[in-house]
Design an enzyme around this catalytic site. Structure first.
Site, short mmCIF file in Angstrom:
data_model
loop_
_atom_site.label_atom_id
_atom_site.label_comp_id
_atom_site.label_asym_id
_atom_site.label_seq_id
_atom_site.Cartn_x
_atom_site.Cartn_y
_atom_site.Cartn_z
CG ASP A 126 -2.03 1.05 1.14
OD1 ASP A 126 -3.30 0.55 1.04
OD2 ASP A 126 -1.77 2.08 1.17
CG ASN A 174 -11.88 -0.75 4.40
OD1 ASN A 174 -12.54 -1.18 5.43
ND2 ASN A 174 -10.91 -0.02 4.18
N GLY A 234 -15.34 3.09 4.28
CA GLY A 234 -13.95 3.43 4.13
C GLY A 234 -13.36 3.05 2.73
CD GLN A 235 -14.91 -0.46 -2.29
OE1 GLN A 235 -15.94 -0.78 -1.94
NE2 GLN A 235 -14.31 -0.92 -3.41
CB SER A 236 -10.80 5.65 -1.08
OG SER A 236 -9.56 4.71 -0.93
CG HIS A 249 -8.58 -2.74 -2.23
ND1 HIS A 249 -9.74 -2.20 -2.97
CD2 HIS A 249 -8.58 -1.97 -1.00
CE1 HIS A 249 -10.13 -0.88 -2.21
NE2 HIS A 249 -9.32 -0.96 -1.09
CG LEU A 250 -9.15 -9.38 0.32
CD1 LEU A 250 -9.81 -9.32 -1.19
CD2 LEU A 250 -9.07 -10.93 0.84
CG HIS A 251 -6.84 -2.97 3.39
ND1 HIS A 251 -6.15 -1.60 3.09
CD2 HIS A 251 -8.07 -2.77 2.82
CE1 HIS A 251 -7.06 -0.75 2.53
NE2 HIS A 251 -7.96 -1.56 2.37
P1 DGP Z 1 -9.67 1.48 0.81
O1 DGP Z 1 -9.69 2.88 1.40
O2 DGP Z 1 -10.11 0.47 1.69
O3 DGP Z 1 -10.26 1.77 -0.71
O4 DGP Z 1 -8.15 1.20 0.38
C1 DGP Z 1 -7.68 1.83 -0.44
C2 DGP Z 1 -5.78 1.67 -0.47
O5 DGP Z 1 -5.14 2.13 -1.65
C3 DGP Z 1 -5.39 2.81 0.41
O6 DGP Z 1 -4.87 2.20 1.69
C4 DGP Z 1 -4.21 3.54 -0.17
C5 DGP Z 1 -4.08 2.57 -1.36
N1 DGP Z 1 -3.60 3.24 -2.77
C6 DGP Z 1 -4.45 4.42 -3.16
N2 DGP Z 1 -3.50 4.68 -4.40
C7 DGP Z 1 -2.46 3.82 -4.45
C8 DGP Z 1 -1.50 3.74 -5.27
O7 DGP Z 1 -1.45 4.30 -6.47
N3 DGP Z 1 -0.71 2.70 -5.25
C9 DGP Z 1 -0.78 1.84 -4.07
N4 DGP Z 1 0.42 1.06 -4.01
N5 DGP Z 1 -1.57 2.02 -3.01
C10 DGP Z 1 -2.45 2.97 -3.28
#
Ligand code: DGP
Length: 112
Positions: free
Chosen positions: A30, A85, A91-93, A98-100
């Site tokens: 991330d 999320n 909190g999904q952005s 995706h799984l964290h």
């Molecule tokens: P969520 O908030 O659950 O949708 O998580 C999205 C995640 O994606 C957040 O933790 C940050 C990550 N993220 C956003 N843009 C990028 C990117 O360009 N590269 C990477 N590696 N991660 C990203």
């Protein structure tokens, strides 16, 4: 989807620190880690969210969880948390499932 950030990472069009890649799944660090280890595990195929998955996607969902466990093993995490999320209020952005995988510190329960 050409305008999806994670599709573009999966296609190699946007750089990422890849930790696992196979035919169906890709995992990468991330960009804004919330723990000492914070990896995102995604399907190569675009699925907007967990809600968008259908029963026919169950094998892919299994592969994603299996990849989470594999990434944790690979990175030496004995304890870790896997988070999805789903939806804006959760909190999904990024609208690509995706799984964290978070590890390297303790976590409280319930989550915020
Ligand atoms: P969520 O908030 O659950 O949708 O998580 C999205 C995640 O994606 C957040 O933790 C940050 C990550 N993220 C956003 N843009 C990028 C990117 O360009 N590269 C990477 N590696 N991660 C990203």
């Amino acid at each position: 989807m050409s305008d999806c950030l994670f599709c573009r990472i999966a296609a190699g069009e946007i750089p990422a620190r890849i930790v696992h890649a196979d035919e169906h799944v890709i995992a990468f660090h991330d960009v804004a880690p919330k723990a000492p280890t914070h990896v995102l595990v995604i399907p190569r195929r675009h699925l907007a969210s967990l809600s968008a998955a259908e029963t026919a996607d169950a094998p892919l969902l299994g592969r994603l969880l299996d990849a989470c466990a594999g990434v944790a093993r690979q990175l030496g995490l004995a304890s870790y948390r896997v988070v999805v999320n789903n939806g804006e209020d959760a909190g999904q952005s990024v609208l690509h499932l995706h799984l964290h995988v978070l590890g390297g510190r303790g976590f409280s329960w319930p989550p915020g």
